[in-house]
Design an enzyme around this catalytic site. Structure first.
Site, mmCIF file in Angstrom:
data_model
loop_
_atom_site.group_PDB
_atom_site.id
_atom_site.type_symbol
_atom_site.label_atom_id
_atom_site.label_comp_id
_atom_site.label_asym_id
_atom_site.label_seq_id
_atom_site.Cartn_x
_atom_site.Cartn_y
_atom_site.Cartn_z
ATOM 1 N N CYS A 144 0.840 -1.072 0.132
ATOM 2 C CA CYS A 144 -0.090 0.176 0.127
ATOM 3 C C CYS A 144 0.907 1.207 -0.062
ATOM 4 O O CYS A 144 2.033 1.280 0.503
ATOM 5 C CB CYS A 144 -0.890 -0.180 1.249
ATOM 6 S SG CYS A 144 -2.116 1.545 1.463
ATOM 7 N N ASP A 160 0.539 3.771 1.622
ATOM 8 C CA ASP A 160 0.607 4.326 2.974
ATOM 9 C C ASP A 160 1.987 4.612 3.582
ATOM 10 O O ASP A 160 2.706 3.711 3.597
ATOM 11 C CB ASP A 160 -0.289 3.286 3.993
ATOM 12 C CG ASP A 160 -0.543 3.977 5.249
ATOM 13 O OD1 ASP A 160 -1.735 4.051 5.750
ATOM 14 O OD2 ASP A 160 0.277 4.165 6.158
ATOM 15 N N CYS A 183 -6.041 0.201 7.207
ATOM 16 C CA CYS A 183 -5.909 0.718 5.801
ATOM 17 C C CYS A 183 -6.982 1.512 5.353
ATOM 18 O O CYS A 183 -8.017 1.082 5.307
ATOM 19 C CB CYS A 183 -5.783 -0.421 4.795
ATOM 20 S SG CYS A 183 -5.297 0.106 3.141
ATOM 21 N N ARG A 208 3.096 4.878 6.475
ATOM 22 C CA ARG A 208 3.659 3.933 7.623
ATOM 23 C C ARG A 208 4.130 2.765 7.164
ATOM 24 O O ARG A 208 4.749 1.827 8.235
ATOM 25 C CB ARG A 208 2.217 3.806 8.547
ATOM 26 C CG ARG A 208 1.691 5.099 9.373
ATOM 27 C CD ARG A 208 0.204 4.638 9.950
ATOM 28 N NE ARG A 208 -0.802 4.422 8.839
ATOM 29 C CZ ARG A 208 -1.929 4.052 9.128
ATOM 30 N NH1 ARG A 208 -2.229 3.770 10.302
ATOM 31 N NH2 ARG A 208 -2.729 3.662 8.063
ATOM 32 N N HIS A 238 -2.014 -4.010 5.072
ATOM 33 C CA HIS A 238 -1.833 -3.494 6.603
ATOM 34 C C HIS A 238 -3.134 -3.210 7.346
ATOM 35 O O HIS A 238 -4.011 -2.910 6.780
ATOM 36 C CB HIS A 238 -0.752 -2.249 6.597
ATOM 37 C CG HIS A 238 -1.523 -1.111 5.958
ATOM 38 N ND1 HIS A 238 -2.046 -0.097 6.806
ATOM 39 C CD2 HIS A 238 -1.548 -0.709 4.621
ATOM 40 C CE1 HIS A 238 -2.489 0.782 5.853
ATOM 41 N NE2 HIS A 238 -2.164 0.399 4.720
#
Ligand SMILES: [Zn+2]
Length: 222
Positions: free
Chosen positions: A51, A53, A110, A55, A107
């Site tokens: 992803c 993302d 999400c 993080r 994750h």
């Protein structure tokens, strides 16, 4: 004047350039061969599909250096059979770089998975999340029995990874690499709340394997 010093001074890019310089000096000190080796090319063993993302920076969480992971990231790590972007990355990584492993990583918490579980109009993102909504629809009965939102997100994320692996296993380049040189596929979920990596699935049962190979293996016509 070096290339890094052109352009207006004091901007964000210059701040970043100084940060990179600090990083590269420390890299040079700890590993003097790092940059000469990088300049010669790359030979990553892993293709990471994850992803977008912020993080989940794959090299950082895997404890690997630049050059060790080839990467494709998009919103909610969705792998679609006709997406030219991910297809190109897969083709290059598998056929040319000859990676040994493909990791499909979702994750917890999400935003993309949560969006597919909600019913808010998101414009273009609705188109992108369509395969995830399809999975939500296919598993409605199971998902609706769950009270906890994070449990639903986690379950849909697992289904998304399994679907991603399925799409990869139907890709002709991936099929060839799996058959000819034992390329391995793995599905994992990174838990943002504690930094743990959960293994979702990395094997396929014998019966399904036979059926898949029969249906999807293709050869160049003579
Ligand atoms: Zn995400």
């Amino acid at each position: 004047m070096s290339e890094q010093q052109t352009g207006p001074k004091g901007g964000f890019a210059h701040t970043l350039a100084s940060r990179v310089e600090e990083w590269s000096s420390s890299m040079e000190q700890s590993d003097p061969d790092f940059f000469p080796k990088s300049a010669k090319g790359q030979s990553p063993k892993i293709l990471w599909i994850g992803c977008a993302d912020s993080r989940i920076p794959e090299s950082t969480i895997l404890g690997l250096k630049p050059g060790e992971v080839f990467v494709h990231r998009n919103i909610a790590n969705i792998i679609q059979p006709t997406d030219i972007n991910s297809l190109s990355v897969i083709e290059f990584a598998v056929a040319h770089l000859k990676v040994e492993h493909i990791l499909v990583c979702g994750h917890t918490s999400c935003g993309g998975v949560n969006a597919a579980l909600a019913n808010n109009r998101l414009g273009l993102l609705d188109v992108w999340l369509q395969p995830m909504r399809q999975l939500r629809m296919d598993h409605t009965d199971e998902l609706e029995k769950m009270d906890n939102q994070s449990e639903k997100t986690h379950r849909l994320s697992q289904y998304n990874i399994l679907r991603g692996l399925e799409v990869l296993r139907m890709n002709p380049t991936v099929i060839d690499a799996m058959t000819e040189r034992n390329l391995q596929l793995h599905g994992v979920i990174y838990h943002v709340e504690n930094g743990k990596l959960e293994v979702v699935e990395s094997t396929e049962d014998e019966h399904r394997l036979k059926k898949r190979l029969a249906a999807f293996t293709t050869k160049q016509a003579a």
